[in-house]
Scaffold this motif. Sequence first.
Motif, PDB file in Angstrom:
ATOM      1  N   UNK A   1       0.839  -1.178   0.000  1.00  0.00           N
ATOM      2  CA  UNK A   1       0.000   0.000   0.000  1.00  0.00           C
ATOM      3  C   UNK A   1       0.888   1.245   0.000  1.00  0.00           C
ATOM      4  N   UNK A   2       0.567   2.173  -0.874  1.00  0.00           N
ATOM      5  CA  UNK A   2       1.349   3.398  -0.985  1.00  0.00           C
ATOM      6  C   UNK A   2       0.890   4.433   0.030  1.00  0.00           C
ATOM      7  N   UNK A   3       1.847   5.232   0.515  1.00  0.00           N
ATOM      8  CA  UNK A   3       1.496   6.327   1.423  1.00  0.00           C
ATOM      9  C   UNK A   3       0.924   7.481   0.595  1.00  0.00           C
ATOM     10  N   UNK A   4       0.262   8.427   1.267  1.00  0.00           N
ATOM     11  CA  UNK A   4      -0.283   9.603   0.581  1.00  0.00           C
ATOM     12  C   UNK A   4       0.825  10.363  -0.144  1.00  0.00           C
ATOM     13  N   UNK A   5       1.983  10.486   0.521  1.00  0.00           N
ATOM     14  CA  UNK A   5       3.110  11.198  -0.075  1.00  0.00           C
ATOM     15  C   UNK A   5       3.591  10.491  -1.348  1.00  0.00           C
ATOM     16  N   UNK A   6       3.681   9.159  -1.309  1.00  0.00           N
ATOM     17  CA  UNK A   6       4.099   8.402  -2.484  1.00  0.00           C
ATOM     18  C   UNK A   6       3.086   8.549  -3.613  1.00  0.00           C
ATOM     19  N   UNK A   7       1.805   8.513  -3.261  1.00  0.00           N
ATOM     20  CA  UNK A   7       0.748   8.654  -4.278  1.00  0.00           C
ATOM     21  C   UNK A   7       0.884   9.999  -4.984  1.00  0.00           C
ATOM     22  N   UNK A   8       1.022  11.066  -4.204  1.00  0.00           N
ATOM     23  CA  UNK A   8       1.148  12.407  -4.794  1.00  0.00           C
ATOM     24  C   UNK A   8       2.408  12.515  -5.643  1.00  0.00           C
ATOM     25  N   UNK A   9       3.501  11.926  -5.164  1.00  0.00           N
ATOM     26  CA  UNK A   9       4.766  11.956  -5.901  1.00  0.00           C
ATOM     27  C   UNK A   9       4.636  11.193  -7.228  1.00  0.00           C
ATOM     28  N   UNK A  10       4.017  10.030  -7.189  1.00  0.00           N
ATOM     29  CA  UNK A  10       3.841   9.230  -8.400  1.00  0.00           C
ATOM     30  C   UNK A  10       2.921   9.933  -9.395  1.00  0.00           C
ATOM     31  N   UNK A  11       1.836  10.500  -8.901  1.00  0.00           N
ATOM     32  CA  UNK A  11       0.924  11.226  -9.785  1.00  0.00           C
ATOM     33  C   UNK A  11       1.659  12.388 -10.452  1.00  0.00           C
ATOM     34  N   UNK A  12       2.463  13.121  -9.674  1.00  0.00           N
ATOM     35  CA  UNK A  12       3.218  14.253 -10.230  1.00  0.00           C
ATOM     36  C   UNK A  12       4.191  13.775 -11.311  1.00  0.00           C
ATOM     37  N   UNK A  13       4.841  12.632 -11.089  1.00  0.00           N
ATOM     38  CA  UNK A  13       5.785  12.098 -12.069  1.00  0.00           C
ATOM     39  C   UNK A  13       5.065  11.636 -13.333  1.00  0.00           C
ATOM     40  N   UNK A  14       3.909  11.016 -13.176  1.00  0.00           N
ATOM     41  CA  UNK A  14       3.140  10.568 -14.343  1.00  0.00           C
ATOM     42  C   UNK A  14       2.650  11.779 -15.132  1.00  0.00           C
ATOM     43  N   UNK A  15       2.188  12.798 -14.428  1.00  0.00           N
ATOM     44  CA  UNK A  15       1.723  14.015 -15.097  1.00  0.00           C
ATOM     45  C   UNK A  15       2.875  14.703 -15.823  1.00  0.00           C
ATOM     46  N   UNK A  16       4.045  14.717 -15.217  1.00  0.00           N
ATOM     47  CA  UNK A  16       5.220  15.291 -15.878  1.00  0.00           C
ATOM     48  C   UNK A  16       5.519  14.519 -17.169  1.00  0.00           C
ATOM     49  N   UNK A  17       5.404  13.199 -17.104  1.00  0.00           N
ATOM     50  CA  UNK A  17       5.628  12.377 -18.299  1.00  0.00           C
ATOM     51  C   UNK A  17       4.578  12.692 -19.365  1.00  0.00           C
ATOM     52  N   UNK A  18       3.324  12.852 -18.936  1.00  0.00           N
ATOM     53  CA  UNK A  18       2.250  13.198 -19.876  1.00  0.00           C
ATOM     54  C   UNK A  18       2.564  14.529 -20.548  1.00  0.00           C
ATOM     55  N   UNK A  19       2.956  15.525 -19.752  1.00  0.00           N
ATOM     56  CA  UNK A  19       3.280  16.852 -20.295  1.00  0.00           C
ATOM     57  C   UNK A  19       4.393  16.801 -21.321  1.00  0.00           C
ATOM     58  N   UNK A  20       5.364  15.927 -21.088  1.00  0.00           N
ATOM     59  CA  UNK A  20       6.532  15.911 -21.961  1.00  0.00           C
ATOM     60  C   UNK A  20       6.406  14.969 -23.154  1.00  0.00           C
ATOM     61  N   UNK A  21       5.411  14.067 -23.137  1.00  0.00           N
ATOM     62  CA  UNK A  21       5.410  13.074 -24.215  1.00  0.00           C
ATOM     63  C   UNK A  21       4.068  12.858 -24.912  1.00  0.00           C
ATOM     64  N   UNK A 136      13.969  11.085  -8.886  1.00  0.00           N
ATOM     65  CA  UNK A 136      13.347   9.981  -8.171  1.00  0.00           C
ATOM     66  C   UNK A 136      12.097   9.602  -8.932  1.00  0.00           C
ATOM     67  N   UNK A 137      12.100   8.404  -9.474  1.00  0.00           N
ATOM     68  CA  UNK A 137      10.940   7.896 -10.185  1.00  0.00           C
ATOM     69  C   UNK A 137      10.493   6.610  -9.518  1.00  0.00           C
ATOM     70  N   UNK A 138       9.236   6.546  -9.180  1.00  0.00           N
ATOM     71  CA  UNK A 138       8.639   5.360  -8.559  1.00  0.00           C
ATOM     72  C   UNK A 138       9.387   4.948  -7.296  1.00  0.00           C
ATOM     73  N   UNK A 139       9.865   5.964  -6.551  1.00  0.00           N
ATOM     74  CA  UNK A 139      10.532   5.700  -5.281  1.00  0.00           C
ATOM     75  C   UNK A 139      11.958   5.218  -5.396  1.00  0.00           C
ATOM     76  N   UNK A 140      12.559   5.308  -6.577  1.00  0.00           N
ATOM     77  CA  UNK A 140      13.930   4.830  -6.802  1.00  0.00           C
ATOM     78  C   UNK A 140      14.758   6.007  -7.308  1.00  0.00           C
ATOM     79  N   UNK A 141      15.775   6.391  -6.551  1.00  0.00           N
ATOM     80  CA  UNK A 141      16.668   7.467  -6.977  1.00  0.00           C
ATOM     81  C   UNK A 141      17.545   6.962  -8.120  1.00  0.00           C
ATOM     82  N   UNK A 142      17.670   7.786  -9.161  1.00  0.00           N
ATOM     83  CA  UNK A 142      18.531   7.462 -10.299  1.00  0.00           C
ATOM     84  C   UNK A 142      19.311   8.711 -10.690  1.00  0.00           C
ATOM     85  N   UNK A 143      20.325   8.521 -11.511  1.00  0.00           N
ATOM     86  CA  UNK A 143      21.058   9.641 -12.093  1.00  0.00           C
ATOM     87  C   UNK A 143      20.810   9.634 -13.599  1.00  0.00           C
TER      88      UNK A 143
END
Length: 180
Positions: A1-21, A136-143
């Motif tokens: 189960x995802x926390x509220x913070x994770x849900x908001x973070x994931x939604x923001x990342x998906x929306x960013x992807x939508x905006x860019x692609x 940070x995408x899907x809770x995993x830090x990357x470079x």
Amino acid sequence: MLSEEQIEQLKAQIIQHIDSSFPDDKKEAAKRQVESMSSEELEEFLEKNKMVQQNQGKCIFCSIISGEIPSYKIDENKNALAVLEINPVSMGHVLVIPKKHSSSKKFSKEVVNMAKKISQKIKILSPKKIDVVPSNLFGHEILNVLPIYNNETLDSKRSKAEKEELEEIRNKLTKKRKLL
């Protein structure tokens, strides 16, 4: 189960992807759909789109590291894997993925060294400069090792790379060069 913070973070990342692609005429409807998802609907969406694996909670990057999801590998060491981004901002955009899933913004020396090594390899593509940008995408830090040709940033438009293009870039970046 995802926390509220994770849900908001994931939604923001998906929306960013939508905006860019996404095409302009599809962006608003897709963003509204993501914003209206409950946590259960979001988890189902992530599983359906192979962003996490059902019942395992494994993120897409962990699946790439384990070989469950194919990738275009550029390099690897004991702590990191470098792969071509399949929805790149620019030609040669590489993700350096720590092998240990972490949301900490602190990267090990080996992960940072991998990013530096990849930056050197990318010079063969003749960008103006190369930026190394954490995300940070899907809770995993990357470079992100991002070649800059025309002032690109991580927020720039992304486009899906064709398999042939990715293979050609991988071949250029992994080709052994003779030392003079």
